[in-house]
Motif scaffolding. Structure first.
Motif, PDB file in Angstrom:
ATOM      1  N   GLU A   2       0.837  -1.198   0.000  1.00  7.45           N
ATOM      2  CA  GLU A   2       0.000   0.000   0.000  1.00  7.45           C
ATOM      3  C   GLU A   2       0.872   1.249   0.000  1.00  7.45           C
ATOM      4  OE1 GLU A   2      -3.545   2.118   2.665  1.00  7.45           O
ATOM      5  OE2 GLU A   2      -2.657   0.205   3.285  1.00  7.45           O
ATOM      6  N   PHE A   3       0.639   2.115  -0.992  1.00  4.03           N
ATOM      7  CA  PHE A   3       1.353   3.390  -1.078  1.00  4.03           C
ATOM      8  C   PHE A   3       0.521   4.455  -0.362  1.00  4.03           C
ATOM      9  CE2 PHE A   3       3.167   0.952  -4.496  1.00  4.03           C
ATOM     10  CZ  PHE A   3       4.505   1.328  -4.502  1.00  4.03           C
ATOM     11  N   LYS A   4       1.120   5.109   0.624  1.00  8.22           N
ATOM     12  CA  LYS A   4       0.399   6.081   1.438  1.00  8.22           C
ATOM     13  C   LYS A   4       0.999   7.469   1.292  1.00  8.22           C
ATOM     14  CE  LYS A   4      -0.399   2.628   5.091  1.00  8.22           C
ATOM     15  NZ  LYS A   4      -0.182   2.334   6.539  1.00  8.22           N
ATOM     16  N   GLU A   5       0.154   8.480   1.584  1.00  4.49           N
ATOM     17  CA  GLU A   5       0.652   9.852   1.692  1.00  4.49           C
ATOM     18  C   GLU A   5       1.539   9.945   2.940  1.00  4.49           C
ATOM     19  OE1 GLU A   5       0.063  12.358  -0.331  1.00  4.49           O
ATOM     20  OE2 GLU A   5      -1.489  11.529  -1.642  1.00  4.49           O
ATOM     21  N   ILE A   6       2.571  10.761   2.877  1.00  2.48           N
ATOM     22  CA  ILE A   6       3.495  10.888   4.011  1.00  2.48           C
ATOM     23  C   ILE A   6       2.871  11.696   5.144  1.00  2.48           C
ATOM     24  CG2 ILE A   6       5.727  11.831   4.722  1.00  2.48           C
ATOM     25  CD1 ILE A   6       6.781  11.118   1.964  1.00  2.48           C
ATOM     26  N   PHE A   7       2.116  12.726   4.791  1.00  5.05           N
ATOM     27  CA  PHE A   7       1.454  13.565   5.790  1.00  5.05           C
ATOM     28  C   PHE A   7      -0.056  13.422   5.676  1.00  5.05           C
ATOM     29  CE2 PHE A   7       5.506  15.880   5.373  1.00  5.05           C
ATOM     30  CZ  PHE A   7       5.844  16.044   6.713  1.00  5.05           C
ATOM     31  N   GLY A   8      -0.737  13.587   6.815  1.00  7.29           N
ATOM     32  CA  GLY A   8      -2.188  13.654   6.803  1.00  7.29           C
ATOM     33  C   GLY A   8      -2.641  15.046   6.396  1.00  7.29           C
ATOM     34  N   HIS A   9      -3.955  15.231   6.354  1.00 10.64           N
ATOM     35  CA  HIS A   9      -4.518  16.505   5.923  1.00 10.64           C
ATOM     36  C   HIS A   9      -4.171  17.626   6.904  1.00 10.64           C
ATOM     37  CE1 HIS A   9      -7.754  19.566   5.356  1.00 10.64           C
ATOM     38  NE2 HIS A   9      -7.529  19.283   4.084  1.00 10.64           N
ATOM     39  N   ILE A  10      -3.951  18.819   6.374  1.00  5.55           N
ATOM     40  CA  ILE A  10      -3.708  20.009   7.180  1.00  5.55           C
ATOM     41  C   ILE A  10      -4.689  21.079   6.736  1.00  5.55           C
ATOM     42  CG2 ILE A  10      -1.880  20.743   5.593  1.00  5.55           C
ATOM     43  CD1 ILE A  10      -0.574  22.191   7.946  1.00  5.55           C
ATOM     44  N   THR A  11      -5.313  21.768   7.668  1.00  8.32           N
ATOM     45  CA  THR A  11      -6.340  22.757   7.345  1.00  8.32           C
ATOM     46  C   THR A  11      -5.698  24.034   6.790  1.00  8.32           C
ATOM     47  OG1 THR A  11      -6.319  23.754   9.555  1.00  8.32           O
ATOM     48  CG2 THR A  11      -7.788  21.871   9.197  1.00  8.32           C
ATOM     49  N   PRO A  12      -6.460  24.832   6.036  1.00 11.56           N
ATOM     50  CA  PRO A  12      -5.918  26.099   5.536  1.00 11.56           C
ATOM     51  C   PRO A  12      -5.403  27.008   6.645  1.00 11.56           C
ATOM     52  CG  PRO A  12      -7.951  25.557   4.382  1.00 11.56           C
ATOM     53  CD  PRO A  12      -7.803  24.549   5.481  1.00 11.56           C
ATOM     54  N   GLU A  64     -13.561  22.861  14.218  1.00 14.37           N
ATOM     55  CA  GLU A  64     -14.650  23.649  13.630  1.00 14.37           C
ATOM     56  C   GLU A  64     -14.591  23.601  12.105  1.00 14.37           C
ATOM     57  OE1 GLU A  64     -15.232  27.535  15.188  1.00 14.37           O
ATOM     58  OE2 GLU A  64     -14.854  26.924  17.268  1.00 14.37           O
ATOM     59  N   PHE A  65     -13.381  23.575  11.553  1.00 10.95           N
ATOM     60  CA  PHE A  65     -13.236  23.460  10.098  1.00 10.95           C
ATOM     61  C   PHE A  65     -13.838  22.153   9.601  1.00 10.95           C
ATOM     62  CE2 PHE A  65     -10.875  21.685   6.519  1.00 10.95           C
ATOM     63  CZ  PHE A  65     -11.005  22.688   5.570  1.00 10.95           C
ATOM     64  N   TYR A  66     -13.494  21.052  10.259  1.00 13.16           N
ATOM     65  CA  TYR A  66     -14.006  19.753   9.809  1.00 13.16           C
ATOM     66  C   TYR A  66     -15.506  19.624  10.059  1.00 13.16           C
ATOM     67  CZ  TYR A  66      -9.153  18.341   9.147  1.00 13.16           C
ATOM     68  OH  TYR A  66      -7.853  18.264   8.711  1.00 13.16           O
ATOM     69  N   ALA A  67     -16.000  20.222  11.140  1.00 15.34           N
ATOM     70  CA  ALA A  67     -17.447  20.196  11.402  1.00 15.34           C
ATOM     71  C   ALA A  67     -18.198  20.967  10.317  1.00 15.34           C
ATOM     72  CB  ALA A  67     -17.731  20.785  12.783  1.00 15.34           C
ATOM     73  N   ARG A  68     -17.617  22.097   9.881  1.00 17.07           N
ATOM     74  CA  ARG A  68     -18.257  22.885   8.824  1.00 17.07           C
ATOM     75  C   ARG A  68     -18.240  22.127   7.504  1.00 17.07           C
ATOM     76  NH1 ARG A  68     -15.839  26.830   5.666  1.00 17.07           N
ATOM     77  NH2 ARG A  68     -14.016  26.813   7.039  1.00 17.07           N
ATOM     78  N   GLN A  69     -17.125  21.447   7.206  1.00 17.14           N
ATOM     79  CA  GLN A  69     -17.063  20.664   5.977  1.00 17.14           C
ATOM     80  C   GLN A  69     -18.087  19.536   5.991  1.00 17.14           C
ATOM     81  OE1 GLN A  69     -15.039  21.451   3.292  1.00 17.14           O
ATOM     82  NE2 GLN A  69     -14.680  23.278   4.525  1.00 17.14           N
ATOM     83  N   MET A  87      -2.999  20.867  -0.939  1.00 13.88           N
ATOM     84  CA  MET A  87      -2.898  22.094  -0.153  1.00 13.88           C
ATOM     85  C   MET A  87      -3.316  23.302  -0.991  1.00 13.88           C
ATOM     86  SD  MET A  87       0.691  21.640   1.896  1.00 13.88           S
ATOM     87  CE  MET A  87       0.977  20.289   3.037  1.00 13.88           C
ATOM     88  N   MET A  88      -2.851  23.338  -2.237  1.00 16.95           N
ATOM     89  CA  MET A  88      -3.209  24.448  -3.120  1.00 16.95           C
ATOM     90  C   MET A  88      -4.717  24.483  -3.352  1.00 16.95           C
ATOM     91  SD  MET A  88      -1.874  27.001  -4.849  1.00 16.95           S
ATOM     92  CE  MET A  88      -0.194  26.700  -5.444  1.00 16.95           C
ATOM     93  N   VAL A  89      -5.317  23.322  -3.546  1.00 26.42           N
ATOM     94  CA  VAL A  89      -6.776  23.260  -3.753  1.00 26.42           C
ATOM     95  C   VAL A  89      -7.514  23.788  -2.532  1.00 26.42           C
ATOM     96  CG1 VAL A  89      -8.730  21.698  -4.061  1.00 26.42           C
ATOM     97  CG2 VAL A  89      -6.660  21.384  -5.430  1.00 26.42           C
ATOM     98  N   ASP A  90      -7.074  23.392  -1.337  1.00 29.68           N
ATOM     99  CA  ASP A  90      -7.735  23.856  -0.106  1.00 29.68           C
ATOM    100  C   ASP A  90      -7.607  25.367   0.052  1.00 29.68           C
ATOM    101  OD1 ASP A  90      -8.588  21.353   0.546  1.00 29.68           O
ATOM    102  OD2 ASP A  90      -7.035  20.954   2.038  1.00 29.68           O
ATOM    103  N   LEU A  91      -6.417  25.906  -0.217  1.00 29.85           N
ATOM    104  CA  LEU A  91      -6.228  27.348  -0.103  1.00 29.85           C
ATOM    105  C   LEU A  91      -7.106  28.105  -1.098  1.00 29.85           C
ATOM    106  CD1 LEU A  91      -2.375  27.867   0.394  1.00 29.85           C
ATOM    107  CD2 LEU A  91      -4.194  28.218   2.072  1.00 29.85           C
ATOM    108  N   MET A  92      -7.144  27.655  -2.337  1.00 31.46           N
ATOM    109  CA  MET A  92      -7.940  28.333  -3.348  1.00 31.46           C
ATOM    110  C   MET A  92      -9.428  28.247  -3.028  1.00 31.46           C
ATOM    111  SD  MET A  92      -5.992  29.832  -5.404  1.00 31.46           S
ATOM    112  CE  MET A  92      -7.313  30.310  -6.501  1.00 31.46           C
ATOM    113  N   THR A  93      -9.867  27.131  -2.453  1.00 35.25           N
ATOM    114  CA  THR A  93     -11.272  27.001  -2.060  1.00 35.25           C
ATOM    115  C   THR A  93     -11.634  28.022  -0.991  1.00 35.25           C
ATOM    116  OG1 THR A  93     -11.262  24.626  -2.565  1.00 35.25           O
ATOM    117  CG2 THR A  93     -13.010  25.435  -1.114  1.00 35.25           C
ATOM    118  N   GLU A  94     -10.754  28.181   0.006  1.00 36.04           N
ATOM    119  CA  GLU A  94     -10.997  29.164   1.056  1.00 36.04           C
ATOM    120  C   GLU A  94     -10.957  30.585   0.501  1.00 36.04           C
ATOM    121  OE1 GLU A  94     -11.496  28.681   4.728  1.00 36.04           O
ATOM    122  OE2 GLU A  94     -12.262  26.972   3.598  1.00 36.04           O
TER     123      GLU A  94
END
Length: 463
Positions: free
Chosen positions: A235-245, A450-455, A408-415
């Motif tokens: 299994e190939f995994k991402e090195i880091f988990g999600h980080i909020t904007p 609060e970010f994840y609750a809003r999502q 990360m870029m997608v999350d920033l642009m969404t915000e």
């Protein structure tokens, strides 16, 4: 139509606030119907909005004291209706208790990065494009974050006038979207470009990192790699988990390049999965922005008629009893005949139907910190060519190009896209349109939960 949300912005060192009354969460939704009677009342400690039998009371005395009269005795605010639906206006302030404002602003500290490499499990690092092995299977006994948030690894491992810090083969350092390891761990899975600076995958030639100093250490891009552990060898995994904007911006602002006492710059770079290079140019105001928001829950709560907002005498709301007295004390002369309608010889008029009971709702505000910024996004080769002069100029002036992951870029642009509509409405600018000019938006810091609750809430709405 009823209010959905109230948003107030205050920029440090200013003596006024911008207020937005959202009568629809969609800023560009057409008018569904206008109330025959609408009224805005401003007092020193709050704002009252009335329409039909609804009354919304917004208390701000915990944050500000509003000026209700200027030197000429006029009310110092201008009412603006945005798209016939949402109301935006500015209010002058009489007193700004900064300490109380800071105490009532949600505090967000730097959180920990979710690194999926631990000292108890052997793992290997592979090219994220072709799965070629970049660093062989091994165990890192010492795993540490770069000491100062997003401090440039070059400054830590190759500091001037100090001996270079050579990481051992058992040490792993990390920061936002990168790992730093010993150059001895790199094997036949990588090659270098001319000049021996950029580290590439030996199979697909994708850049996966760069050397620090004179081969002091290898800085690897986390978004260009994938992780394989002995616990899940297939299994190939991402090195880091999600980080909020919010957490992204807290770290990135440490690396911003100052261009004046009030502004800094950030130049962000990412590579889309198909190989397309993208740049994001940010110019950030360093003076903190305070955003006051009402809760999104707009369930109707019937309030006791005795619970009154303590307004000033000249702007106070009439109580139901006062309105009844004023009606009965008015002239009872028929404007057409001049006869007294209350003449005993005439039959008594039928009592009019009672007016519907007025619903009063208090909207509580919460304070959030943030920043005001302008951004320009180059997402294609054509846009990159158009902004090439900006890139060269910023780099020549000392701006550091920081690589972030595509997610990360997608999350920033969404915000940014979400907040730029609010920023335009609050500052009474034209609605944002797609162009090659920098666009104004806000960065609002909120806790991760609060970010994840809003999502999650928005995801349920979309279902």
């Amino acid at each position: 139509m009823p209010l959905d949300q109230v948003i107030i912005s205050y920029r440090r060192s200013r003596n006024f606030i911008n207020v937005l009354l959202l009568r629809s969460m969609n800023l560009f939704q057409p008018v569904l119907g206008e109330s025959p009677s609408e009224k805005l009342i401003v007092s020193a400690n709050g704002i009252c909005w009335r329409e039909q039998n609804l009354e919304y009371r917004i208390l701000v005395n915990d944050f500000f004291d509003i000026a209700t009269r200027n030197e000429d005795g006029e009310v110092p605010f201008n009412l603006v209706e945005k798209e016939g639906n949402n109301l935006a206006f500015g209010l002058a302030l009489r007193r700004i208790p900064h300490r109380a404002l800071d105490e009532r602003t949600v505090s967000v500290d730097k959180g920990e990065l979710l690194l999926r490499i631990n000292p108890f499990t052997r793992c290997s690092l592979h090219c994220g494009n072709c799965a070629n092995k970049v660093v062989g299977e091994r165990q890192y006994l010492q795993i540490r974050e770069i000491p100062m948030t997003t401090m440039m690894p070059q400054n830590y491992f190759c500091a001037r006038n100090k001996l270079p810090v050579y990481p051992t083969e058992e040490e792993l350092f990390y920061g936002l979207n990168y790992l730093v390891v010993s150059t001895d761990l790199l094997g036949i899975g990588v090659t270098t470009t001319e000049g021996h600076r950029c580290i590439q995958c030996s199979r697909c030639q994708q850049p996966v990192g760069e050397y620090l100093g004179r081969d002091v250490a290898a800085q690897l891009f986390a978004d260009a790699l994938r992780l394989v552990t002995t616990e899940s060898p297939f299994e190939f995994k991402e090195i880091f988990g999600h980080i909020t904007p919010t957490q992204m911006m807290i770290r990135l602002l440490h690396d911003a390049y100052p261009i004046s006492m009030e502004k800094t710059r950030l130049l962000l770079k990412t590579v889309r999965p198909d190989g397309q290079l993208q740049y994001l140019y940010l110019q950030v105001d360093t003076k903190q922005l305070h955003i006051l928001r009402s809760e999104l829950d707009t369930s109707d709560l019937e309030m006791n008629s005795t619970a009154q907002l303590p307004m000033e005498d000249d702007t106070s709301s009439e109580s139901d009893l006062d309105m009844v007295l004023s009606d009965t004390s008015s002239s009872s002369i028929n404007p057409q005949t001049g006869d007294d309608l209350m003449d005993r010889s005439d039959p008594l008029p039928k009592p009019e139907a009672a007016e519907p009971q007025k619903s009063v709702k208090y909207l509580n505000l919460r304070g959030f910190g943030g920043f005001r910024l302008k951004y320009l996004f180059s997402a294609s080769d054509e846009e990159l060519n158009e902004s090439d002069n900006v890139t060269s100029s910023w780099c020549d002036q000392g701006s550091r190009m920081i690589r972030i992951s595509y997610s990360m870029m997608v999350d920033l642009m969404t915000e940014f896209n979400a907040h730029e509509r609010v920023a335009a409405a609050l500052e009474m600018n034209s609605p944002p349109t797609k162009s090659r000019q920098p666009r104004l938006t806000y960065v609002i810091f909120e806790p991760d939960e609060e970010f994840y609750a809003r999502q999650e809430q928005f995801a349920k709405i979309d279902q």
